[in-house]
Each structure stands twice: as structure tokens, then as C-alpha cells.
Write a protein that holds these residues in place. Sequence first.
Motif, PDB file in Angstrom:
ATOM      1  N   MET A 242       0.313  -1.263  -0.511  1.00 51.32           N
ATOM      2  CA  MET A 242       0.250   0.056   0.128  1.00 51.32           C
ATOM      3  C   MET A 242       0.847   1.227  -0.048  1.00 51.32           C
ATOM      4  N   VAL A 243       1.888   1.436   0.540  1.00 54.32           N
ATOM      5  CA  VAL A 243       2.642   2.631   1.022  1.00 54.32           C
ATOM      6  C   VAL A 243       3.157   2.404  -0.504  1.00 54.32           C
ATOM      7  N   GLY A 244       3.749   1.165  -1.880  1.00 53.07           N
ATOM      8  CA  GLY A 244       4.240   1.839  -2.847  1.00 53.07           C
ATOM      9  C   GLY A 244       3.122   1.906  -3.672  1.00 53.07           C
ATOM     10  N   ALA A 250       0.106   9.070  -6.524  1.00 55.59           N
ATOM     11  CA  ALA A 250       0.328  10.147  -6.030  1.00 55.59           C
ATOM     12  C   ALA A 250       1.656  11.341  -7.822  1.00 55.59           C
ATOM     13  N   ALA A 251       2.260   9.941  -8.335  1.00 58.56           N
ATOM     14  CA  ALA A 251       3.375   9.500  -9.705  1.00 58.56           C
ATOM     15  C   ALA A 251       2.574   9.909 -10.831  1.00 58.56           C
ATOM     16  N   ALA A 252       1.369   9.509 -10.745  1.00 59.99           N
ATOM     17  CA  ALA A 252       0.569   9.348 -11.751  1.00 59.99           C
ATOM     18  C   ALA A 252      -0.416  10.125 -11.265  1.00 59.99           C
ATOM     19  N   ARG A 253      -0.559  11.203 -11.160  1.00 61.45           N
ATOM     20  CA  ARG A 253      -1.489  11.685 -10.357  1.00 61.45           C
ATOM     21  C   ARG A 253      -3.082  11.315 -10.352  1.00 61.45           C
ATOM     22  N   ARG A 254      -3.382  10.529  -9.626  1.00 62.63           N
ATOM     23  CA  ARG A 254      -4.369  10.111  -9.323  1.00 62.63           C
ATOM     24  C   ARG A 254      -4.638  10.302  -7.836  1.00 62.63           C
ATOM     25  N   ILE A 255      -5.970  10.675  -7.596  1.00 62.20           N
ATOM     26  CA  ILE A 255      -7.053  10.671  -5.859  1.00 62.20           C
ATOM     27  C   ILE A 255      -6.711   9.885  -5.457  1.00 62.20           C
ATOM     28  N   VAL A 256      -6.015   9.048  -4.031  1.00 59.22           N
ATOM     29  CA  VAL A 256      -5.121   8.506  -3.361  1.00 59.22           C
ATOM     30  C   VAL A 256      -6.099   8.493  -2.434  1.00 59.22           C
ATOM     31  N   VAL A 257      -7.291   7.606  -2.090  1.00 59.63           N
ATOM     32  CA  VAL A 257      -8.262   7.439  -0.937  1.00 59.63           C
ATOM     33  C   VAL A 257      -7.701   6.532  -0.252  1.00 59.63           C
ATOM     34  N   PHE A 261      -7.675   2.781   9.957  1.00 63.74           N
ATOM     35  CA  PHE A 261      -6.341   2.880  10.660  1.00 63.74           C
ATOM     36  C   PHE A 261      -5.355   2.493   9.675  1.00 63.74           C
ATOM     37  N   ILE A 262      -5.444   1.130   9.270  1.00 63.51           N
ATOM     38  CA  ILE A 262      -3.929   1.020   8.472  1.00 63.51           C
ATOM     39  C   ILE A 262      -3.755   1.635   7.301  1.00 63.51           C
ATOM     40  N   SER A 263      -5.016   1.498   6.542  1.00 63.34           N
ATOM     41  CA  SER A 263      -4.561   2.242   5.364  1.00 63.34           C
ATOM     42  C   SER A 263      -3.243   4.007   5.544  1.00 63.34           C
ATOM     43  N   SER A 264      -3.675   4.268   6.785  1.00 61.54           N
ATOM     44  CA  SER A 264      -3.458   5.863   7.374  1.00 61.54           C
ATOM     45  C   SER A 264      -2.316   5.083   7.883  1.00 61.54           C
ATOM     46  N   ALA A 265      -1.543   4.194   8.438  1.00 62.26           N
ATOM     47  CA  ALA A 265      -0.742   4.039   8.536  1.00 62.26           C
ATOM     48  C   ALA A 265       0.599   3.952   7.602  1.00 62.26           C
ATOM     49  N   ALA A 266      -0.075   3.491   6.401  1.00 61.90           N
ATOM     50  CA  ALA A 266       0.446   3.501   4.980  1.00 61.90           C
ATOM     51  C   ALA A 266       0.346   4.121   4.405  1.00 61.90           C
ATOM     52  N   ALA A 267      -0.130   5.292   4.481  1.00 62.59           N
ATOM     53  CA  ALA A 267       0.125   6.758   4.322  1.00 62.59           C
ATOM     54  C   ALA A 267       0.707   7.219   4.762  1.00 62.59           C
ATOM     55  N   LEU A 268       0.664   7.004   5.559  1.00 67.40           N
ATOM     56  CA  LEU A 268       2.015   7.953   6.840  1.00 67.40           C
ATOM     57  C   LEU A 268       3.414   7.768   6.764  1.00 67.40           C
ATOM     58  N   THR A 269       3.713   6.136   6.059  1.00 67.98           N
ATOM     59  CA  THR A 269       4.486   6.041   6.058  1.00 67.98           C
ATOM     60  C   THR A 269       5.314   6.903   4.274  1.00 67.98           C
ATOM     61  N   ALA A 270       4.383   6.537   3.600  1.00 67.57           N
ATOM     62  CA  ALA A 270       5.043   7.304   2.113  1.00 67.57           C
ATOM     63  C   ALA A 270       4.978   8.335   2.347  1.00 67.57           C
ATOM     64  N   VAL A 274       8.091  10.976   1.722  1.00 71.72           N
ATOM     65  CA  VAL A 274       8.277  11.832  -0.056  1.00 71.72           C
ATOM     66  C   VAL A 274       7.163  12.813   1.026  1.00 71.72           C
ATOM     67  N   PRO A 275       6.896  14.327   1.269  1.00 73.12           N
ATOM     68  CA  PRO A 275       6.530  14.765   2.165  1.00 73.12           C
ATOM     69  C   PRO A 275       4.956  15.272   0.850  1.00 73.12           C
ATOM     70  N   GLU A 276       5.956  15.264  -0.361  1.00 73.19           N
ATOM     71  CA  GLU A 276       4.251  16.028  -1.516  1.00 73.19           C
ATOM     72  C   GLU A 276       3.324  14.862  -1.924  1.00 73.19           C
ATOM     73  N   VAL A 277       3.296  13.756  -0.666  1.00 71.61           N
ATOM     74  CA  VAL A 277       2.143  12.706  -0.929  1.00 71.61           C
ATOM     75  C   VAL A 277       1.469  12.881  -0.352  1.00 71.61           C
ATOM     76  N   ARG A 278       1.459  14.324   0.867  1.00 75.06           N
ATOM     77  CA  ARG A 278       0.035  14.415   1.146  1.00 75.06           C
ATOM     78  C   ARG A 278      -1.024  14.863   0.339  1.00 75.06           C
ATOM     79  N   ASP A 279      -0.452  16.076  -0.329  1.00 75.73           N
ATOM     80  CA  ASP A 279      -1.749  16.500  -0.596  1.00 75.73           C
ATOM     81  C   ASP A 279      -2.613  15.634  -1.934  1.00 75.73           C
TER      82      ASP A 279
END
Length: 345
Positions: A242-244, A250-257, A261-270, A274-279
Motif C-alpha cells: 500500500m505504501v508503494g 501520486a506519481a501518476a497524478r491520481r486521487i489516493v483515497v 487505521f491500517i491504510s492511514s499507517a501506509a499513507a503516513l509512511t509514504a 515523500v512529503p509531497e504525497v500528502r496533497d
Amino acid sequence: MKFLPPAIAPLDPALGAELRARVDGKAKPPGALGRLEDLAVRIGQIQGRLDPCVERVRAHVFAGDHGMNAEGVSAYPSAVTGAMVATFLAGKASVNALARACDVEVLVVDAGVDGDLPAHPALLDRKVRRGSRNAAVEAALSEDELDAALAAGVTLAADAAGEGIDALVLGEMGIGNSASAALLMHRLAPATLVDCIGVGAGHDAEGLVRKSAVLARAAARCDSGEPLEVLRQFGGLEIAMMVGAVLGGAAARRIVVVDGFISSAAALTAIRLVPEVRDYCVFAHASAERGHRLMLEALGAEPLLNLGLRLGEGTGGVLAAPLLRAAARMLSEVASLDDVLAGRL
């Protein structure tokens, strides 16, 4: 580790200002659609266009087993992971029903289920190994295994974008994965371990005490705060993949939903990597799992929904899909106030 994150472009603030002006110029009082207006602007920035479009939404349910479950960190045996994968593929799980209601596609990704899964049209076989190692006593993944999981997630997101998917919902299934997510949050939020540990799939008081003791032992093994090393030490294969996928989306300019809790941990790691991923991340809902609200605060994220969900599977993510479509259509289909007043309808 050899993994290098893909290049991720920051969102264009000038385009954001232009999108905001378009939203404010619609036939409605400024701000009357509340946070839906903010969502519309962000979707336009992600897609790089003034008339964003969200039609195809796909939930990827990443599945993997956890060696740490041998320590009793879950109320359920690891065999439930494979049984639930079969339920997803039969179209009979909660995420399937909600996805049908919200017009969301569902694919299951075998990242590391401890078993052989028969081929199925809705199953992507990306198995790196049969379950992670016991993170209470050793690193959950080797460097090569982590590299493989991350790369597979990036490729999966790129492939989905190539197929015309506008938004990727991150779902997961892995007995014991709330324990791994708690350790990731502990190191990367950062937060005290006790604030990160919840009941997961349904622990009683005795089970929660046991889970807490196991996670304290695991945390004591390694004090690294480097995102990929933390992921290697404590993450499951479904979380790593999921981190990948977050990075690839984000690299493909797609919305990442992002689901719970588990998915958010993956997003937190990403995001820590790479902080730009947040947006590019839209956080679907506030989970009832202990620690999720604190994790969202650490990410500066305001979720779209608050329904008391704590199932995982991507259920909260698929419920957010209609809001994404509505926000995009508000920008592309609602008349401007100038056109209304001039009779140009």
C-alpha cells in the motif's frame, strides 16, 4: 534497500487559485457547499485541469499475513485472512456490497497471504512471500522483500492509471495488521505506544493487555525513525505494498483515497518518505479504532466522513467515492453566476 520513490510533482498553487475563483463564481453563495468546494479544488489540482472528472474508482484490497499473530496480537487466527479473501472474490464481503452501492470496482491483491490462492479474475497475484516474520523477535521483512513489495505497489498504481482509473481506494485484509500499524504510528507519527494500540478486530480486555505487551517487546527491538527501516522492521507485506501504491498513485497524478487505521499507517509512511504525497491523499473517514484520530492529527488530515467504522477492507474509502464524483461535477457542470444572470444557460 534499493527502492527509490518515483518523482512526485507538488500541486500547482496558481492552478489552485484559479480553481478557487471558478468555484466562487458558481451559481451559489461563496462557500455554500462547504468542504465539498475544498475537495473540488484539490481534485482539480491533482488532475491538473479546470474541469476535473472522477468516474472510475477502484478499491484495491491488499491482503497479507503477519508472523506476529503467533503472539496473540489478534482475536482471530491467521487463517481468517485467506477465508476473507475468498469472500471478497465471491463478492460477499462488506466492501463488495458497499462498492456496488457506490459504483466502485474491487480487486484483491495477494501481497503476502500465507497460503496458495486459486486464480480468479478479480485477484492480482503479487505475493512476495507467505506472510511476514514475527516482528516481536526479528525484522518482519528483508530488504529485498520490502523493495519487491514497494515496487509492486508503485507498478499496480501506474497500471490502474493506465487503465483509466481516476481514484484508487486503499483497502486491506490481514489478521494482526492493526498491531503492525500501531508500531508504524508509534515510530512515525510519532506517538506514545499506548496511544497507538486499539482492540483491532475485537480483542477483549485480556487480549488488549497481551497485544500491548507484545508490541512493547517489538518496539524495544529497534528505535529507528527512518520510514523505510521502520516499515521493514514492523510492516506487513500488504501495508508495504500500500505504501508503494500511495507513491505510485501520486506519481501518476491520481486521487489516493485512504481508508482507516491500517491504510492511514501506509499513507503516513509514504508521506514521511515523500512529503509531497500528502496533497494527493484524501482521507475517507475517522475510524473508531483507537489511535486513528491521533494519526490523522499528526498528518494534518480532516476526514470526509465520521461513521464509527472500524472494519477496514476499504469500506470507508468506497463510501467516499460519491463525494469525489460530486465535487468534480460541481466544478464541471454547475453554471457560473455570470451565465445565470446573463441568461446563458
